[in-house]
Enzyme design. Structure first.
Site, PDB file in Angstrom:
ATOM      1  N   ALA A  69       0.814  -1.215   0.000  1.00 46.66           N
ATOM      2  CA  ALA A  69       0.000   0.000   0.000  1.00 46.66           C
ATOM      3  C   ALA A  69       0.850   1.268   0.000  1.00 46.66           C
ATOM      4  CB  ALA A  69      -0.939   0.000   1.194  1.00 46.66           C
ATOM      5  N   ASN A 150      -5.802   3.741  10.464  1.00 48.59           N
ATOM      6  CA  ASN A 150      -5.034   2.603  10.991  1.00 48.59           C
ATOM      7  C   ASN A 150      -4.731   2.690  12.481  1.00 48.59           C
ATOM      8  OD1 ASN A 150      -3.516   4.695   9.479  1.00 48.59           O
ATOM      9  ND2 ASN A 150      -1.782   3.817  10.561  1.00 48.59           N
ATOM     10  N   GLN A 179      -6.858  -0.578   5.502  1.00 44.78           N
ATOM     11  CA  GLN A 179      -7.440  -1.161   6.718  1.00 44.78           C
ATOM     12  C   GLN A 179      -8.905  -1.528   6.546  1.00 44.78           C
ATOM     13  OE1 GLN A 179      -5.720  -2.133   9.270  1.00 44.78           O
ATOM     14  NE2 GLN A 179      -3.796  -1.015   9.093  1.00 44.78           N
ATOM     15  N   SER A 197      -3.263  -3.584   0.559  1.00 41.72           N
ATOM     16  CA  SER A 197      -2.050  -4.323   0.875  1.00 41.72           C
ATOM     17  C   SER A 197      -2.405  -5.768   1.241  1.00 41.72           C
ATOM     18  CB  SER A 197      -1.394  -3.625   2.071  1.00 41.72           C
ATOM     19  OG  SER A 197      -0.253  -4.311   2.466  1.00 41.72           O
ATOM     20  N   THR A 235       9.920  -6.851 -13.249  1.00 41.36           N
ATOM     21  CA  THR A 235       9.409  -8.206 -13.480  1.00 41.36           C
ATOM     22  C   THR A 235       8.291  -8.517 -12.489  1.00 41.36           C
ATOM     23  OG1 THR A 235      11.560  -8.892 -14.284  1.00 41.36           O
ATOM     24  CG2 THR A 235      10.055 -10.653 -13.579  1.00 41.36           C
ATOM     25  N   CYS A 320       4.196   2.020  11.605  1.00 40.98           N
ATOM     26  CA  CYS A 320       4.892   2.845  10.614  1.00 40.98           C
ATOM     27  C   CYS A 320       5.343   4.182  11.165  1.00 40.98           C
ATOM     28  CB  CYS A 320       3.980   3.125   9.437  1.00 40.98           C
ATOM     29  SG  CYS A 320       3.308   1.633   8.778  1.00 40.98           S
TER      30      CYS A 320
HETATM   31  N1  PMP Z   1      -2.025   2.748   4.629  1.00 36.50           N
HETATM   32  C1  PMP Z   1      -2.534   2.298   5.779  1.00 36.50           C
HETATM   33  C2  PMP Z   1      -3.824   2.870   6.284  1.00 36.50           C
HETATM   34  C3  PMP Z   1      -1.850   1.317   6.516  1.00 36.50           C
HETATM   35  O1  PMP Z   1      -2.358   0.885   7.677  1.00 36.50           O
HETATM   36  C4  PMP Z   1      -0.635   0.808   6.009  1.00 36.50           C
HETATM   37  C5  PMP Z   1       0.134  -0.260   6.773  1.00 36.50           C
HETATM   38  N2  PMP Z   1       0.504   0.125   8.060  1.00 36.50           N
HETATM   39  C6  PMP Z   1      -0.144   1.302   4.790  1.00 36.50           C
HETATM   40  C7  PMP Z   1      -0.877   2.263   4.130  1.00 36.50           C
HETATM   41  C8  PMP Z   1       1.142   0.797   4.209  1.00 36.50           C
HETATM   42  O2  PMP Z   1       1.009  -0.519   3.753  1.00 36.50           O
HETATM   43  P1  PMP Z   1       2.254  -1.416   3.358  1.00 36.50           P
HETATM   44  O3  PMP Z   1       2.811  -1.944   4.619  1.00 36.50           O
HETATM   45  O4  PMP Z   1       1.675  -2.490   2.474  1.00 36.50           O
HETATM   46  O5  PMP Z   1       3.213  -0.566   2.605  1.00 36.50           O
END
Ligand code: PMP
Length: 373
Positions: A69, A150, A179, A197, A235, A320
């Site tokens: 994502a 999230n 989410q 994701s 790829t 994150c």
């Molecule tokens: N957007 C949201 C709302 C998420 O919760 C997350 C994952 N924490 C992401 C984007 C990023 O996803 P990914 O780990 O697949 O890069």
């Protein structure tokens, strides 16, 4: 072990793992190769794409495979901003998006001179249709709003926002649905771009999708051999593509059943937390049942460490953003104090959790709150 960190990631399911094993051991050729073996890979990829398109009620060429994502969000936002900058200079998002959206907007603002409006959310963590419409300017051409947050699980009515934006045909609408896919029903009818994701729905990390409606063009982030309609070269990781289609099919098939079950878990935990002194709940009542966020009157990092020592896994903030700032910008945006935003705990459920796990968690939490200064 009690795992309550499913918004950060989920374990790969056995069904997905068995698909992976089958595909990766038997077929390895590059799907872009013209020979028979390559053709088998290309066919597997084609089938995966078709299945995903069917699940989302979109066309096959509207499914773009990505590395997750984060990439889908970056591709949608930067790709649209660069491609459609002749339409205007103003872009809109909210102040509680995932860092992959917020930092993409910040880069467009700071390095490329786009004008950004960061819509403030309500105390429930959402923006409404009127607020978005009021923020539109003559030169607005891109709006990006998440479906489910999230950190707290608040749900934006992205379908209503999408419907309103249809009155403004030059404006593109992107939704980060990471989410919500497999959890909250969402119609893509009026949405131009949507990110998701695999690893939030028992698929692999490093695998995602961007749904891009066919009338929309994007400037690619990755130049190369022209895969994915020249929008995302590299790829194709077709074993992951097969797996994300499997993970999605399972998640969507079970969505309603799992929602009802997880809502019961959420209600149960809410009820139990309400009798623990020093706990205040941050997640709105009408949010996603998969996420329950609350603040405590002790240091959250110490409590989560204590829980982790007992094999109970929760988050202080989203994985994150937890390394960069002392407090959660999402909890702060709800109008809470810095103290509450620093000491928040996120429980995120899956259908595999149980009420017994909640009982043990609450017991341990109560004990830690009583004993830690
Ligand atoms: N957007 C949201 C709302 C998420 O919760 C997350 C994952 N924490 C992401 C984007 C990023 O996803 P990914 O780990 O697949 O890069």
């Amino acid at each position: 072990m009690i795992y309550f960190d499913n918004a950060a990631t989920t374990p790969v399911s056995e069904e997905v793992l068995s698909s992976f094993d089958k595909v990766v051991t038997k077929y390895f050729a590059n799907p872009a190769s013209n020979h028979k073996l390559g053709q088998i890979s290309a066919d597997l990829e084609k089938k995966a794409r078709e299945q995903i398109a069917k699940l989302f009620l979109v066309e096959d060429n509207e499914v773009i495979f990505t590395s997750g994502a984060t990439e889908s969000n970056n591709l949608a936002i930067k790709g649209a901003a660069f491609r459609y900058k002749n339409r205007g200079n103003h872009i809109i998002t909210t102040n509680v998006e995932h860092p992959s959206v917020l930092n993409a907007f910040a880069l467009l603002e700071e390095q490329f001179g786009f004008k950004v409006t960061y819509l403030p959310v309500s105390s429930e963590g959402t923006v409404n249709v009127k607020q978005v419409e009021d923020a539109l300017q003559d030169d607005t051409f891109l709006v990006s709003i998440m479906s489910v947050n999230n950190e707290i699980g608040s749900i934006n009515d992205v379908e209503a926002i999408a419907k309103m934006l249809k009155k403004y045909p030059k404006i593109l609408f992107h939704v980060d649905a990471t989410q919500s896919i497999g959890k909250i029903d969402i119609s893509l009818k009026n949405i131009d771009l949507l990110s998701m994701s695999a690893h939030k729905i028992n698929g692999f990390k490093g695998s995602g999708i961007l749904i891009k409606k066919k009338n929309i063009d994007l400037v690619p982030l990755l130049s190369g051999g022209g895969q994915e309609q020249n929008i995302r070269s590299g790829t194709n990781n077709f074993p992951y593509e097969v797996c994300i289609s499997k993970a999605l099919r399972i998640a969507l098939q079970n969505r309603e059943k799992h929602y009802i079950y997880v809502k019961e878990l959420n209600d149960y935990l809410r009820e139990k937390l309400s009798s623990i002194e020093g706990v205040s709940i941050n997640s709105p009542l009408n949010g996603s049942p998969y996420i329950l966020n609350f603040s405590i009157n002790k240091k959250a990092s110490v409590i989560t460490e204590g829980l982790s020592n007992e094999d109970i896994y929760v988050s202080t903030k989203s994985a994150c953003s937890s390394k960069h700032s002392p407090y959660s910008y999402v909890i702060k945006a709800l109008g809470k104090s810095e103290q509450e935003a620093t000491n928040s705990i996120r429980i995120s459920f899956s259908y595999q959790n149980t009420k017994q796990e909640i009982d043990i968690f609450c017991q341990k939490l109560q004990h830690l709150l009583n004993t830690i200064k």
